[in-house]
Scaffold this active site. Structure first.
Site, PDB file in Angstrom:
ATOM      1  N   GLN A 130       0.816  -1.201   0.000  1.00  0.00           N
ATOM      2  CA  GLN A 130       0.000   0.000   0.000  1.00  0.00           C
ATOM      3  C   GLN A 130       0.859   1.264   0.000  1.00  0.00           C
ATOM      4  O   GLN A 130       0.481   2.281  -0.572  1.00  0.00           O
ATOM      5  CB  GLN A 130      -0.952  -0.008   1.194  1.00  0.00           C
ATOM      6  N   HIS A 156       1.620   3.008  -3.358  1.00  0.00           N
ATOM      7  CA  HIS A 156       0.622   3.818  -4.058  1.00  0.00           C
ATOM      8  C   HIS A 156       1.015   5.286  -4.097  1.00  0.00           C
ATOM      9  O   HIS A 156       0.826   5.965  -5.108  1.00  0.00           O
ATOM     10  CB  HIS A 156      -0.741   3.713  -3.348  1.00  0.00           C
ATOM     11  N   GLU A 193      -9.169   1.853   6.146  1.00  0.00           N
ATOM     12  CA  GLU A 193      -9.707   1.508   4.824  1.00  0.00           C
ATOM     13  C   GLU A 193      -9.552  -0.002   4.601  1.00  0.00           C
ATOM     14  O   GLU A 193     -10.508  -0.704   4.283  1.00  0.00           O
ATOM     15  CB  GLU A 193      -8.946   2.283   3.756  1.00  0.00           C
ATOM     16  N   HIS A 194      -8.334  -0.491   4.752  1.00  0.00           N
ATOM     17  CA  HIS A 194      -8.040  -1.929   4.667  1.00  0.00           C
ATOM     18  C   HIS A 194      -7.498  -2.385   6.009  1.00  0.00           C
ATOM     19  O   HIS A 194      -6.540  -1.794   6.525  1.00  0.00           O
ATOM     20  CB  HIS A 194      -6.964  -2.225   3.610  1.00  0.00           C
ATOM     21  N   ASP A 246      -7.726  -5.737  -4.038  1.00  0.00           N
ATOM     22  CA  ASP A 246      -7.518  -4.703  -5.049  1.00  0.00           C
ATOM     23  C   ASP A 246      -7.910  -5.176  -6.440  1.00  0.00           C
ATOM     24  O   ASP A 246      -8.294  -4.367  -7.286  1.00  0.00           O
ATOM     25  CB  ASP A 246      -6.045  -4.270  -5.065  1.00  0.00           C
ATOM     26  N   HIS A 257     -54.129  17.743   9.373  1.00  0.00           N
ATOM     27  CA  HIS A 257     -53.757  16.349   9.109  1.00  0.00           C
ATOM     28  C   HIS A 257     -54.934  15.423   9.412  1.00  0.00           C
ATOM     29  O   HIS A 257     -55.241  14.500   8.637  1.00  0.00           O
ATOM     30  CB  HIS A 257     -52.560  15.950   9.980  1.00  0.00           C
TER      31      HIS A 257
END
Length: 457
Positions: A284, A287, A353-354, A387, A446
């Site tokens: 990761q 990235h 996230e992961h 992924d 109503h």
């Protein structure tokens, strides 16, 4: 330290500092845990917000002219109109490496099976004779899907965005990805090929916050120009500017989540393999220099072994400078805890996230986690699997938003529409309750709207 690609023996790992945060012996509240875990400090949504507001305002007021200016300023591309020609899509698919095409087709197949199974069933509930309430799931009419560019190429993100939208039955799908100077101002050919493989023919060479703005508000055509019609939902990952743009247009359109720079957390104990932990942290980190890689463990021995492995593996990885920068940043590091219970509390506070679970009885530990975009269980479920080919979706909430947001899925593109179908007898049975509640709320009209239906009886 700059590494020359001509000198593979050079190593940047002397500057790799995978910092340590020791929480052992400390009883921390949730707020204190959230403050203690590694987070990026160099840039926040607030820092980007003013720039993004200016971009959105420019796109709304000047349309295609603004998009052209941003393409030149940010991407070095001169652009008349951002729509990718159909011929370019067809050529990209025809020229695609057969091995890559086969991999994309396998990824599509698995993602489609999982996405199709996610679609919730419509519900009809009979509350009495002639009293039926239903909930039907209806797809939105049009979506705008964003696929990032930057330091890597993401045809997998085309799949992750498009497949659930198609499984939901969305009739109009548009896709945007940044223009690339080296490809004549079009998105990367592999991005185009993936779109063509999925049957998407409305593709725009637009990046960043300006793509989100164009989808959210639309751009009218003038002097024969083709318009970009506004969408109902915008999805897709991106950098801090994309995430901020999605936050700012939320309410004008729906969004999936604020998916920013990638992050991984690994909860591991002394049974974990240091080489696997390090490899996954690096996967990761490659990235982006701002990517977050976090290890949570109750084993100081594992932490030391992983640190050694990170230095060894980072020295030989292709994007070693990027990896070292990410691993040495304030957003990355090892968090030492007393035991697994505290480790789980840290992971829930971090809301990754992961999140990988590399412990004894990993499935049982994974079942105790509340906050994560996606959880990867055991040694043979690395984030790389998710992924590309797990069948799950890799567009996931980041920066702690997994505590309240979900990853991209079919329901992102669906609306739950309620239908109320009562006959005369069924309404009459509850009419006195309606009148009573209307009176209690001082809304007599109503009640009158009900009693008038029985006035002639």
């Amino acid at each position: 330290m700059t590494i020359s690609p001509e000198n593979p023996a050079a190593t940047p790992t002397e500057s790799l500092e995978f910092r340590s945060i020791d929480l052992r012996g400390r009883a921390l509240s949730l707020a204190e845990l959230r403050a203690a875990v590694p987070r990026a400090r160099h840039q926040t949504v607030a820092d980007a917000e003013q720039k993004v507001r200016e971009i959105i305002a420019a796109v709304r007021s000047r349309g295609f002219a603004a998009l052209g200016e941003f393409a030149l300023a940010f991407d070095g591309v001169e652009q008349a109109h951002p729509r990718v020609p159909a011929a370019a899509l067809a050529e990209a698919l025809e020229s695609l490496d057969p091995a890559v095409r086969s991999a994309l087709e396998e990824s599509i197949s698995r993602a489609r099976q999982f996405a199709t199974a996610q679609r919730p069933a419509d519900v009809d509930v009979e509350l009495g004779d002639g009293a039926v309430v239903s909930q039907n799931w209806v797809p939105v009419g049009r979506v705008g899907l964003y696929v990032p560019g930057g330091l890597a190429v993401y045809p997998s993100s085309v799949i992750m965005n498009v497949v659930p939208a198609q499984a939901a039955g969305v009739p109009s799908v548009a896709l945007a990805s940044p223009p690339q100077k080296e490809f004549g101002g079009l998105p990367h050919p592999t991005i185009l090929a993936a779109a063509a493989l999925l049957g998407i023919d409305e593709v725009y060479a637009v990046g960043g916050a300006q793509a989100v703005a164009a989808f959210a508000y639309g751009i009218p055509g003038a002097d024969g120009e083709e318009a970009i019609e506004p969408v109902d939902v915008v999805t897709g990952p991106g950098n801090i500017f994309v995430a901020t743009a999605k936050r700012l247009v939320k309410g004008v359109v729906g969004i999936d989540s604020e998916a920013g720079t990638t992050e991984i957390a690994i909860l591991a104990d002394g049974t974990a393999r240091p080489d696997l932990v390090a490899a996954d942290l690096i996967s990761q980190a490659e990235h982006d220099p701002k990517a977050a890689s976090v290890l949570v463990t109750d084993s100081p021995d594992l932490a030391a072994a992983v640190d050694a492995e990170l230095k060894r593996q980072a020295a030989r990885t292709k994007h070693r400078e990027r990896v070292v920068t990410a691993l040495s940043g304030p957003q990355s590091g090892v968090v030492l805890v007393d035991n697994l219970d505290q480790g789980i509390a840290v992971c829930d506070a971090y809301a990754a996230e992961h999140l990988e679970i590399m412990t004894a009885d990993a499935p049982a530990v994974a079942a105790r986690i509340r906050n994560a975009g996606a959880i990867f269980v055991g040694d043979y479920s690395p984030v790389s699997l998710g992924d590309y080919c797990a069948g799950s979706n890799h567009v996931l909430p980041t920066s702690g938003t997994a505590a309240f947001s979900s990853g991209l899925n079919v329901t992102t593109f669906l609306r739950a529409v309620q239908l109320i179908n009562y006959n005369r007898q069924a309404l009459e049975e509850v009419s006195r309750h309606i009148v009573s509640l209307a009176g209690a709320e001082d809304l007599p009209g109503h009640g009158d709207a009900v009693t008038i239906r029985f006035a002639g009886a």
